[in-house]
Design a protein around this motif. Structure first.
Motif, short mmCIF file in Angstrom:
data_model
loop_
_atom_site.label_atom_id
_atom_site.label_comp_id
_atom_site.label_asym_id
_atom_site.label_seq_id
_atom_site.Cartn_x
_atom_site.Cartn_y
_atom_site.Cartn_z
N ASP A 130 0.72 -3.68 -2.30
CA ASP A 130 -0.32 -3.75 -2.52
C ASP A 130 -1.10 -4.86 -1.66
OD1 ASP A 130 -0.54 -1.87 -4.25
OD2 ASP A 130 -0.62 -3.00 -6.09
N GLN A 131 -0.25 -5.64 -1.14
CA GLN A 131 -0.59 -6.80 -0.41
C GLN A 131 -0.80 -6.55 1.21
OE1 GLN A 131 1.60 -10.57 -0.40
NE2 GLN A 131 -0.06 -11.68 0.62
N PHE A 132 0.15 -5.94 1.60
CA PHE A 132 0.30 -5.73 3.07
C PHE A 132 -0.09 -3.89 3.31
CE2 PHE A 132 2.43 -9.65 2.71
CZ PHE A 132 1.69 -10.31 3.70
N GLY A 133 0.84 -3.19 2.25
CA GLY A 133 0.51 -1.68 2.56
C GLY A 133 1.37 -1.38 3.91
N PRO A 134 1.17 -0.22 4.39
CA PRO A 134 1.79 0.32 5.37
C PRO A 134 1.83 -0.32 6.80
CG PRO A 134 0.09 2.18 4.97
CD PRO A 134 0.12 0.96 3.89
N GLY A 135 0.44 -0.92 7.00
CA GLY A 135 0.24 -1.66 8.24
C GLY A 135 1.17 -2.91 8.60
N ALA A 136 2.02 -3.24 7.59
CA ALA A 136 3.19 -4.15 7.84
C ALA A 136 3.99 -4.00 8.60
CB ALA A 136 3.78 -4.64 6.62
N THR A 137 4.56 -2.77 8.65
CA THR A 137 5.36 -2.14 9.79
C THR A 137 4.55 -1.24 10.86
OG1 THR A 137 6.10 -0.29 8.38
CG2 THR A 137 7.40 -2.50 8.36
N GLY A 138 3.36 -0.64 10.13
CA GLY A 138 2.89 0.26 11.16
C GLY A 138 2.25 -0.23 12.47
N LEU A 139 1.75 -1.63 12.37
CA LEU A 139 1.25 -2.41 13.64
C LEU A 139 2.42 -2.41 14.66
CD1 LEU A 139 -1.30 -2.95 11.69
CD2 LEU A 139 -1.73 -5.06 12.80
N ASP A 184 -6.54 4.13 6.63
CA ASP A 184 -7.04 5.44 6.52
C ASP A 184 -5.62 6.28 5.98
OD1 ASP A 184 -9.50 4.63 7.45
OD2 ASP A 184 -8.97 5.50 9.55
N ALA A 185 -4.65 6.08 6.60
CA ALA A 185 -3.47 6.84 6.28
C ALA A 185 -3.14 6.56 4.93
CB ALA A 185 -2.32 6.60 7.20
N HIS A 186 -3.07 5.26 4.26
CA HIS A 186 -2.82 4.96 3.00
C HIS A 186 -3.64 5.34 2.01
CE1 HIS A 186 -1.61 0.78 0.64
NE2 HIS A 186 -1.12 2.13 0.16
N ILE A 187 -4.94 5.63 2.36
CA ILE A 187 -6.02 6.28 1.35
C ILE A 187 -5.76 7.74 1.28
CG2 ILE A 187 -8.54 6.69 1.12
CD1 ILE A 187 -9.10 3.85 2.61
N ALA A 188 -5.36 8.33 2.33
CA ALA A 188 -5.01 9.70 2.35
C ALA A 188 -3.86 10.04 1.69
CB ALA A 188 -4.71 10.34 3.71
N SER A 189 -3.11 9.20 1.39
CA SER A 189 -1.57 9.50 0.64
C SER A 189 -2.20 9.15 -0.94
CB SER A 189 -0.69 8.28 1.08
OG SER A 189 -0.95 7.15 0.72
N GLY A 190 -3.19 8.77 -1.45
CA GLY A 190 -3.69 8.49 -2.76
C GLY A 190 -3.91 7.03 -3.10
N ALA A 191 -3.94 6.20 -2.20
CA ALA A 191 -4.18 4.66 -2.71
C ALA A 191 -5.68 4.47 -2.74
CB ALA A 191 -3.68 3.92 -1.41
N ASP A 192 -5.74 3.45 -3.42
CA ASP A 192 -7.36 2.84 -3.96
C ASP A 192 -7.73 2.54 -2.58
OD1 ASP A 192 -9.44 1.91 -5.64
OD2 ASP A 192 -8.50 0.03 -4.67
N ALA A 193 -8.98 2.87 -2.26
CA ALA A 193 -9.54 2.56 -0.90
C ALA A 193 -9.70 1.00 -0.85
CB ALA A 193 -10.85 3.33 -0.61
N ALA A 194 -10.31 0.33 -1.81
CA ALA A 194 -10.32 -1.03 -1.86
C ALA A 194 -9.11 -1.77 -1.51
CB ALA A 194 -10.99 -1.51 -2.86
N THR A 195 -8.04 -1.37 -2.31
CA THR A 195 -6.73 -2.06 -2.28
C THR A 195 -5.99 -1.73 -0.51
OG1 THR A 195 -6.02 -1.83 -4.42
CG2 THR A 195 -4.34 -1.94 -2.98
N ALA A 196 -6.45 -0.61 -0.32
CA ALA A 196 -5.98 -0.19 1.24
C ALA A 196 -6.61 -1.03 2.25
CB ALA A 196 -6.01 1.35 1.63
N ARG A 197 -7.94 -1.15 2.11
CA ARG A 197 -8.50 -1.79 3.08
C ARG A 197 -8.46 -3.46 3.19
NH1 ARG A 197 -9.88 2.04 6.59
NH2 ARG A 197 -11.19 3.72 5.87
N ARG A 198 -8.07 -3.94 2.01
CA ARG A 198 -8.00 -5.42 1.59
C ARG A 198 -6.43 -5.64 2.34
NH1 ARG A 198 -9.00 -5.74 -3.05
NH2 ARG A 198 -6.78 -5.23 -4.06
N ALA A 199 -5.35 -4.60 2.07
CA ALA A 199 -4.14 -4.89 2.69
C ALA A 199 -4.29 -4.61 4.17
CB ALA A 199 -3.19 -3.83 2.32
N ALA A 200 -4.99 -3.88 4.71
CA ALA A 200 -5.14 -3.81 6.24
C ALA A 200 -5.43 -4.89 6.56
CB ALA A 200 -6.18 -2.72 6.53
#
Length: 216
Positions: A130-139, A184-200
Motif C-alpha cells: 500500500d505504501q509503495f505499490g508496483p512502482g517500487a520495482t516498476g521505476l 494507472d496499472a495499479h488502478i487497472a488491476s483493481g486498487a483503490d485510486a487514492a491508494t495507488a496515487r499516494r503510493a506512486a
C-alpha cells in the motif's frame, strides 16, 4: 531524448497469481525494439554487452549458474530457451522474487521484449504494498527499458551515470511519468485510486529525493 515517447512506448501490467500455492503479485513491462531477435537476445545475455545498457554482471550466465549484478541483485539462472526466453531468481535485500524475459519476433527487424516480475504477496506485506505499490520495482524496470532503447538507437548509454541523471530535470520528469503510469496499472488491476496515487508519490520521492510533483 524524448522522455514522453519512451514512456508511452512501454506497456505495463499488474495481475495476481500463485506460485506453489502462495499468492503473488505479477508485474509485466513490455516494449518493441527495432532490432532482430538474435541481437536482442545477445544484448540480454552477453556479459560484455549487458553493462552497455544496464549494469555490470558477473558469474555464470548458463542454465543453473549463479550471477550477480553490480550493486543490485543476484540469483540463479532457472530456465533458458534461446533466443526466446530465460528465467532467473532475483535475490535482493534478503528476499527472493522471479524474473522471466520473453522475446517475440515481430518481424525480421523488430522484437518485442516482455519482462515479468513475480513476488510473493506475503513477502511484500500489505502495508508495504500500500505504501509503495508496483512502482517500487516498476521505476527500475522502466529505466532498464529506457537503457535498452538507447542502446539500440544510439549505442551511447552510461548506466554508471544513472544516479546523476535521475537528479536532472529530465530524469525527474521520467521518474514522475513512470510512477504515474504504474499507478494507472495499479488502478487497472483493481486498487483503490487514492491508494495507488499516494503510493506512486511515495515511490517517486524515494527514487529521486525530490518532493512529489503534481500528478500528470
Amino acid at each position: 531524448m524524448d522522455i514522453e515517447t519512451q514512456i508511452e512506448a512501454v506497456d505495463r501490467g499488474l495481475t495476481s497469481g500463485t506460485r506453489d500455492g502462495a499468492a503473488t503479485h505479477v508485474q509485466t513491462i513490455a516494449q518493441t525494439y527495432r532490432a532482430p531477435i538474435d541481437d536482442v537476445w545477445d544484448a540480454f545475455t552477453s556479459p560484455e554487452r549487458i553493462p552497455r545498457w544496464f549494469l555490470p554482471v558477473s558469474g555464470d550466465l548458463r542454465l543453473g549458474g549463479r550471477y550477480a549484478i553490480e550493486g543490485n541483485a543476484s540469483g540463479t539462472v532457472e530456465s533458458c530457451d534461446a533466443p526466446r526466453s530465460f528465467g532467473v531468481t532475483w535475490e535482493y535485500g534478503g528476499g527472493v522474487t522471479w524474473v522471466t524475459v520473453r522475446l517475440d519476433e515481430v518481424d525480421t527487424e523488430h522484437t518485442r521484449v516482455e519482462l515479468e516480475h513475480v513476488a510473493l504477496a506475503d513477502d511484500i506485506g500489505a502495508e508495504m504494498w500500500d505504501q509503495f505499490g508496483p512502482g517500487a520495482t516498476g521505476l527500475g524496470w522502466d529505466g532498464a527499458m529506457l537503457g535498452l532503447a538507447q542502446h539500440f538507437t544510439t549505442g551511447e548509454v552510461r548506466p554508471d551515470n544513472s544516479a546523476e541523471w535521475m537528479q536532472t530535470d529530465e530524469g525527474v520528469r521520467f521518474m514522475r511519468l513512470s510512477a504515474d503510469r504504474w499507478a494507472d496499472a495499479h488502478i487497472a488491476s483493481g486498487a483503490d485510486a487514492a491508494t495507488a496515487r499516494r503510493a506512486a508519490d511515495t515511490t517517486f520521492a524515494a527514487y529521486t529525493g525530490a518532493e512529489p510533483a503534481p500528478m500528470s
